[in-house]
Write an enzyme that holds these catalytic residues in place. Structure first.
Site: not given
Length: 245
Positions: A67-68, A71
């Site tokens: 998820h990170e 980003h």
């Protein structure tokens, strides 16, 4: 959030964890081993439940890293330097060194994380269905549990208030509308404070019904309010910018 352990780099981005991530692993593995897995797949030994629970908890932490990374890699695409990624008990943080030049870039960077979690959730559902058998297995239920958690992570992160991803999506849309990222941040910060209070109240409601999960919601709501307040304060001291798409 300062890291305690550094594991290396991915695409040049330093990856680390705060010590509290061990608490997350313990809570997740314990919940799975004591309640979730025995309910879904009865009749197995305690050792099987615990080994599976720990492995699933580690995979869940890895999904937070994905998820990170979504980003961070999107930020690099828009030429925004990434200082580091740090995982901790309540999730993960990608520390970016500044803003993209346009609201479009800000929107795509914010949306990348939930999109990654949605993709992992979809893959998990598909994998769970492929593993489906007459009698549920620990592997099948573990994959489906991870799918549900990633889908829940996607939905929760899209709540419209900073520091959640939904708040950063809102900020990007307001930046596009107002032409001023500072004003957009201030409005998204107020929304974040409201979201944090609502999450904390949901935690109180759960505690009243004797659900210990309310403690987690209280902690998350408190962190959201603190982070939103800090971002709103910082926004008031930033120089005015009028970059738009």
């Amino acid at each position: 959030m300062k890291e305690t352990f550094r594991f290396g780099r991915i695409a040049g981005i330093p990856i680390g964890t705060h010590w509290s991530v061990l608490g997350m692993v313990l809570v997740v593995s314990g919940t799975l081993a004591w309640t979730t897995l025995p309910y879904l797949v009865p009749g197995r030994s305690a050792a099987e439940y615990w080994i599976t629970g720990v492995l699933v908890a580690v995979v869940f932490v890895a999904s937070l890293l994905v998820h990170e990374l979504a980003h961070a890699l999107t930020a690099l695409r828009f030429r925004v330097p990434v200082q580091r990624i740090t995982l901790w008990m309540l999730g993960g943080v990608s520390v970016l060194d500044g803003d993209p030049e346009t609201p479009r870039g800000a929107f795509l960077i914010a949306a990348a994380g939930p999109a990654a979690s949605l993709g992992l959730g979809g893959l998990g559902v598909g994998g769970g269905l492929l593993l489906r058998a007459r009698e549920h297995s620990l592997l099948e239920m573990s994959v489906l549990w991870l799918a549900v958690m990633n889908l829940a992570l996607c939905v929760f992160n899209l709540l419209p208030g900073v520091p959640l991803d939904g708040g950063r999506v809102l900020r990007a849309l307001l930046w596009h509308r107002y032409g001023d990222p500072r004003k957009a941040t201030a409005v998204a910060a107020v929304a974040g404070q409201a979201v944090g209070v609502l999450v904390a109240l949901a935690g109180v409601a759960e505690l009243i019904t004797k659900d210990p999960g309310g403690l987690w919601l209280l902690a998350v709501g408190y962190v959201i309010v603190l982070a939103a307040t800090a971002e709103g304060r910082q926004a008031r001291h930033r120089p005015v910018s009028t970059s738009t798409d």
